[in-house]
Write a protein that holds these residues in place. Structure first.
Motif, PDB file in Angstrom:
ATOM      1  N   GLN A  38      -7.527  -6.320  -4.894  1.00  0.00           N
ATOM      2  CA  GLN A  38      -7.930  -7.068  -3.705  1.00  0.00           C
ATOM      3  C   GLN A  38      -7.024  -6.699  -2.551  1.00  0.00           C
ATOM      4  OE1 GLN A  38      -8.199 -11.338  -4.243  1.00  0.00           O
ATOM      5  NE2 GLN A  38      -8.018 -11.746  -2.059  1.00  0.00           N
ATOM      6  N   ARG A  39      -7.615  -6.408  -1.404  1.00  0.00           N
ATOM      7  CA  ARG A  39      -6.839  -6.127  -0.198  1.00  0.00           C
ATOM      8  C   ARG A  39      -6.393  -7.447   0.408  1.00  0.00           C
ATOM      9  NH1 ARG A  39      -6.895  -2.013   3.830  1.00  0.00           N
ATOM     10  NH2 ARG A  39      -5.223  -2.519   5.290  1.00  0.00           N
ATOM     11  N   ASN A  61      -2.439   3.892   3.756  1.00  0.00           N
ATOM     12  CA  ASN A  61      -3.780   3.343   3.669  1.00  0.00           C
ATOM     13  C   ASN A  61      -4.119   3.016   2.229  1.00  0.00           C
ATOM     14  OD1 ASN A  61      -4.437   3.730   6.496  1.00  0.00           O
ATOM     15  ND2 ASN A  61      -4.551   5.935   6.036  1.00  0.00           N
ATOM     16  N   LEU A  62      -5.043   2.079   2.063  1.00  0.00           N
ATOM     17  CA  LEU A  62      -5.515   1.717   0.737  1.00  0.00           C
ATOM     18  C   LEU A  62      -6.588   2.705   0.301  1.00  0.00           C
ATOM     19  CD1 LEU A  62      -5.666  -0.186  -1.672  1.00  0.00           C
ATOM     20  CD2 LEU A  62      -7.278  -1.606  -0.379  1.00  0.00           C
ATOM     21  N   LEU A  89      -4.532  -6.014  -8.953  1.00  0.00           N
ATOM     22  CA  LEU A  89      -3.608  -5.557  -7.917  1.00  0.00           C
ATOM     23  C   LEU A  89      -3.918  -6.262  -6.608  1.00  0.00           C
ATOM     24  CD1 LEU A  89      -3.676  -1.687  -8.568  1.00  0.00           C
ATOM     25  CD2 LEU A  89      -2.148  -3.399  -9.575  1.00  0.00           C
ATOM     26  N   LEU A  90      -2.927  -6.915  -6.025  1.00  0.00           N
ATOM     27  CA  LEU A  90      -3.042  -7.489  -4.692  1.00  0.00           C
ATOM     28  C   LEU A  90      -2.301  -6.549  -3.758  1.00  0.00           C
ATOM     29  CD1 LEU A  90      -2.400 -11.297  -5.358  1.00  0.00           C
ATOM     30  CD2 LEU A  90      -4.579 -10.044  -5.307  1.00  0.00           C
ATOM     31  N   VAL A  91      -3.036  -5.825  -2.931  1.00  0.00           N
ATOM     32  CA  VAL A  91      -2.452  -4.740  -2.146  1.00  0.00           C
ATOM     33  C   VAL A  91      -2.280  -5.168  -0.696  1.00  0.00           C
ATOM     34  CG1 VAL A  91      -2.643  -2.323  -1.504  1.00  0.00           C
ATOM     35  CG2 VAL A  91      -3.615  -3.104  -3.673  1.00  0.00           C
ATOM     36  N   ALA A  92      -1.030  -5.145  -0.240  1.00  0.00           N
ATOM     37  CA  ALA A  92      -0.698  -5.548   1.125  1.00  0.00           C
ATOM     38  C   ALA A  92      -0.538  -4.317   2.004  1.00  0.00           C
ATOM     39  CB  ALA A  92       0.601  -6.348   1.135  1.00  0.00           C
ATOM     40  N   PRO A  93      -0.953  -4.406   3.268  1.00  0.00           N
ATOM     41  CA  PRO A  93      -0.828  -3.247   4.160  1.00  0.00           C
ATOM     42  C   PRO A  93       0.619  -2.932   4.495  1.00  0.00           C
ATOM     43  CG  PRO A  93      -1.495  -5.183   5.410  1.00  0.00           C
ATOM     44  CD  PRO A  93      -1.510  -5.580   3.961  1.00  0.00           C
ATOM     45  N   SER A 131       0.822  -1.214   0.000  1.00  0.00           N
ATOM     46  CA  SER A 131       0.000   0.000   0.000  1.00  0.00           C
ATOM     47  C   SER A 131       0.855   1.262   0.000  1.00  0.00           C
ATOM     48  CB  SER A 131      -0.942   0.002   1.211  1.00  0.00           C
ATOM     49  OG  SER A 131      -0.207  -0.029   2.427  1.00  0.00           O
ATOM     50  N   ASP A 132       2.112   1.164   0.455  1.00  0.00           N
ATOM     51  CA  ASP A 132       2.997   2.329   0.442  1.00  0.00           C
ATOM     52  C   ASP A 132       3.432   2.690  -0.974  1.00  0.00           C
ATOM     53  OD1 ASP A 132       4.381  -0.105   0.406  1.00  0.00           O
ATOM     54  OD2 ASP A 132       6.211   0.789   1.175  1.00  0.00           O
ATOM     55  N   CYS A 133       3.413   1.721  -1.878  1.00  0.00           N
ATOM     56  CA  CYS A 133       3.801   1.981  -3.271  1.00  0.00           C
ATOM     57  C   CYS A 133       2.617   2.440  -4.122  1.00  0.00           C
ATOM     58  CB  CYS A 133       4.385   0.720  -3.903  1.00  0.00           C
ATOM     59  SG  CYS A 133       5.947   0.177  -3.174  1.00  0.00           S
ATOM     60  N   LEU A 134       1.410   2.219  -3.616  1.00  0.00           N
ATOM     61  CA  LEU A 134       0.223   2.516  -4.409  1.00  0.00           C
ATOM     62  C   LEU A 134       0.147   3.984  -4.840  1.00  0.00           C
ATOM     63  CD1 LEU A 134      -1.878   0.565  -5.397  1.00  0.00           C
ATOM     64  CD2 LEU A 134      -3.345   1.202  -3.481  1.00  0.00           C
TER      65      LEU A 134
END
Length: 204
Positions: A158-159, A136-137, A127-131, A106-109
């Motif tokens: 997807q979170r 934040n997403l 996109l598979l978004v990791a915390p 999520s920091d790269c988003l």
């Protein structure tokens, strides 16, 4: 085939990488996760990197025993910077029937809009978004605006739910350079490899 695409320098690969990959595999029902070490990542073109072959060797050691994980060296001989969109295009050319999932923190988003061809990345992969701590997403409608996606492009994401793991490769390199311990932060095989190869001594 549902294929996870996990790119990075992996300098070195650590337990945070492996936990994230396994959570993506499970939660997104992936058949395979490809770890793709970058040869020349655009943000780090001026920074020294451990030789590609040694980063690959560390990945191979770390992934041993998990048949769903594989190292892919497709960026090794590509000229110029290692762009994510080029990697996804190549994977789609290899297997047009594969469904691609891009693993991203999520920091790269927020930076994704500045990557090469973000709209094409969104077309090619879910996109598979990791915390990540401190980030934040974005809501889907905000993310569409940030990425400047045309209305015809579907935003698939997807979170991934997992614990926040505050391990970074840079901090590991710094610990090694100071003579600190990285036990339990990397697989034991990686710790031994770094020691045997005398990696990161005097480096940051």
């Amino acid at each position: 085939m549902r294929i996870g695409v996990f790119g990075g320098t992996f300098d070195p690969v650590h337990l945070g990488h492996l936990i994230l990959a396994d959570q993506c595999r499970e939660q997104a029902r992936l058949d395979q996760v490809l770890f793709i070490p970058a040869a020349r990542p655009p943000p780090k073109l001026e920074q020294p990197l451990t030789p590609f072959a040694q980063r690959v060797e560390m990945l191979q050691l770390a992934l041993a025993g998990q048949p769903a994980f594989r190292v892919d060296e497709l960026e090794k001989d590509r000229p110029g910077p290692s762009y994510t969109v080029d990697t996804l295009e190549e994977l789609q050319r290899r297997d047009s029937c594969a469904e691609l999932f891009l693993i991203i923190g999520s920091d790269c988003l927020p930076d994704l809009a500045s990557w090469l061809a973000p709209s094409r990345i969104a077309e090619l992969a879910t996109l598979l978004v990791a915390p990540r701590s401190g980030s934040n997403l974005s809501a889907p409608e905000h993310l569409r605006v940030e990425l400047q996606l045309p209305s015809a492009v579907e935003l698939r994401h997807q979170r991934i739910w997992m614990p926040l793991i505050g391990i970074s490769s840079r901090e590991l390199r710094q610990k090694v350079s100071r003579g600190g311990s990285i036990r339990y932060l990397v697989p034991r095989a990686i710790e031994c490899y770094i020691e045997a190869q005398r990696l990161y001594l005097g480096n940051s």
